[in-house]
Write a protein that holds these residues in place. Structure first.
Motif, PDB file in Angstrom:
ATOM      1  N   ASP A 280       0.828  -1.212   0.000  1.00  0.00           N
ATOM      2  CA  ASP A 280       0.000   0.000   0.000  1.00  0.00           C
ATOM      3  C   ASP A 280       0.864   1.263   0.000  1.00  0.00           C
ATOM      4  O   ASP A 280       0.594   2.219  -0.741  1.00  0.00           O
ATOM      5  CB  ASP A 280      -0.920   0.012   1.223  1.00  0.00           C
ATOM      6  CG  ASP A 280      -1.999  -1.061   1.157  1.00  0.00           C
ATOM      7  OD1 ASP A 280      -2.227  -1.596   0.054  1.00  0.00           O
ATOM      8  OD2 ASP A 280      -2.604  -1.355   2.201  1.00  0.00           O
ATOM      9  N   ASP A 281       1.899   1.270   0.828  1.00  0.00           N
ATOM     10  CA  ASP A 281       2.773   2.436   0.895  1.00  0.00           C
ATOM     11  C   ASP A 281       3.487   2.655  -0.442  1.00  0.00           C
ATOM     12  O   ASP A 281       3.636   3.796  -0.905  1.00  0.00           O
ATOM     13  CB  ASP A 281       3.809   2.269   2.011  1.00  0.00           C
ATOM     14  CG  ASP A 281       3.189   2.341   3.404  1.00  0.00           C
ATOM     15  OD1 ASP A 281       2.036   2.796   3.504  1.00  0.00           O
ATOM     16  OD2 ASP A 281       3.863   1.927   4.368  1.00  0.00           O
ATOM     17  N   ALA A 284       1.102   4.115  -3.023  1.00  0.00           N
ATOM     18  CA  ALA A 284       0.862   5.533  -2.756  1.00  0.00           C
ATOM     19  C   ALA A 284       2.043   6.386  -3.220  1.00  0.00           C
ATOM     20  O   ALA A 284       1.856   7.455  -3.810  1.00  0.00           O
ATOM     21  CB  ALA A 284       0.616   5.743  -1.265  1.00  0.00           C
TER      22      ALA A 284
END
Length: 350
Positions: A280-281, A284
């Motif tokens: 997820d990081d 992003a």
């Protein structure tokens, strides 16, 4: 394109992903010759159907077609048509229309996913920009509709219903699961709409427009949809391949673009929070302009995670259900070829 007499079925077997030994018997050889002859008609017809008077539209429309592809959807239409009258003009038109619809969807998908490559070449939007790529897809959808319109309300309805499901599948993938949705079931429905619906139209269309027995129509629709879902689940695994030569695109293209795949969803379901958070990081940061390669390590870990093995098991379950739907067909080369095609899907991920 047709096979030589001493290698019956070689071309067709290669396209379908299995050994030409499937076509050793006399009936199987006849089936192979018929399907390959039909495919010759489809290929020559597509070359004409893709011509556009405008030079930019003409080059863009032919771009992904000329990049290759196995023509799985036309082949499945031609295969199931052998349950009826075979390669009659309506069947050839339906096969061409569904391949044009598939090609058109690739132009749109690559824009929405931000894919850099398709079939080993630069994605169309990388060559001409997003607007031209989207409009080119629209041209191909239009050509498909024109072909379908020659064959009455049933063909028009098949095309319209399939196109609606394609769009809804892409829409739901874009907006994501909503509150109260089960993420796994939601994703499986997206796959059924985005991929399964078009393959189902191919297998069902071959039955309908070859005048095959009506009792084969629904089982062939079920077979096509389930195979489509299994195919995409396996594609989710192949998407994690460390070798771009296996996929024709950058490894992890979907996840890098923020599009969840089944291994990722099962990872979340398993509670593997550390790895999920790393992904997820990374997604992003990529959205903010970071180098997509920053996800390489996390994707390698996902490739080796039990969630990916569970995805393979799920794909096998859908494949088994697809094969079960073939039980209504008469024993013979068509049923054998469809069964072997389904069985060969798992080999794509090895």
């Amino acid at each position: 394109m047709t096979s030589s007499p001493d290698a019956p079925g070689t071309r067709l077997a290669s396209l379908l992903g299995f050994s030409d030994r499937v076509f050793l018997g006399p009936a199987a050889r006849r089936l192979s010759r018929e399907v390959e002859a039909g495919l010759e008609l489809v290929e020559s017809g597509l070359a004409e159907d893709l011509k556009v008077a405008d030079s930019v539209a003409d080059a863009a429309s032919r771009y992904l077609y000329e990049a290759g592809g196995k023509r799985i959807r036309p082949i499945l239409t031609l295969l199931t048509a052998q349950l009826g009258d075979g390669n009659i003009p309506a069947v050839i038109d339906i096969a061409k229309a569904l391949e044009l619809t598939h090609l058109g969807s690739l132009y749109h998908d690559d824009v929405m996913d931000g894919a850099d490559k398709r079939r080993g070449v630069a994605a169309a939007h990388e060559v001409w920009g997003n607007n031209v790529a989207i409009l080119t897809g629209d041209i191909l959808f239009s050509r498909a509709s024109q072909l379908m319109s020659h064959h009455g309300d049933r063909a028009i309805r098949l095309q319209a219903d399939t196109f609606e499901r394609l769009v809804l599948g892409q829409l739901h993938e874009t907006v994501g699961a909503q509150q109260g949705d089960d993420p796994i079931e939601f994703y499986l429905q997206v796959l059924a709409d985005k991929t399964g619906s078009l393959i189902a139209a191919a297998t069902q269309g071959g039955v309908i427009f070859s005048n095959a027995p009506a009792e084969y129509e629904q089982p062939m629709r079920v077979f096509g949809e389930k195979i489509g879902v299994a195919f995409q689940l396996l594609d989710d695994v192949i998407d994690l391949s460390a070798n771009p030569a296996d996929t024709g695109k950058v490894p992890g293209t979907d996840l890098r673009a923020g599009v969840p795949t089944m291994p990722y969803l099962l990872l979340k379901q398993d509670g593997a929070d550390d790895l999920a958070q790393r992904i997820d990081d990374g997604v992003a940061r990529i959205a903010e302009g970071a180098d997509p390669s920053l996800l390489d390590g996390a994707l390698a870990d996902l490739r080796d995670h039990p969630a990916t093995r569970r995805t393979l098991a799920l794909a096998q379950a859908w494949t088994d259900e697809a094969i079960a739907a073939l039980g209504v067909l008469p024993k013979g080369p068509v049923r054998d070829a469809l069964t072997r095609f389904a069985e060969s899907l798992a080999e794509r991920s090895r």
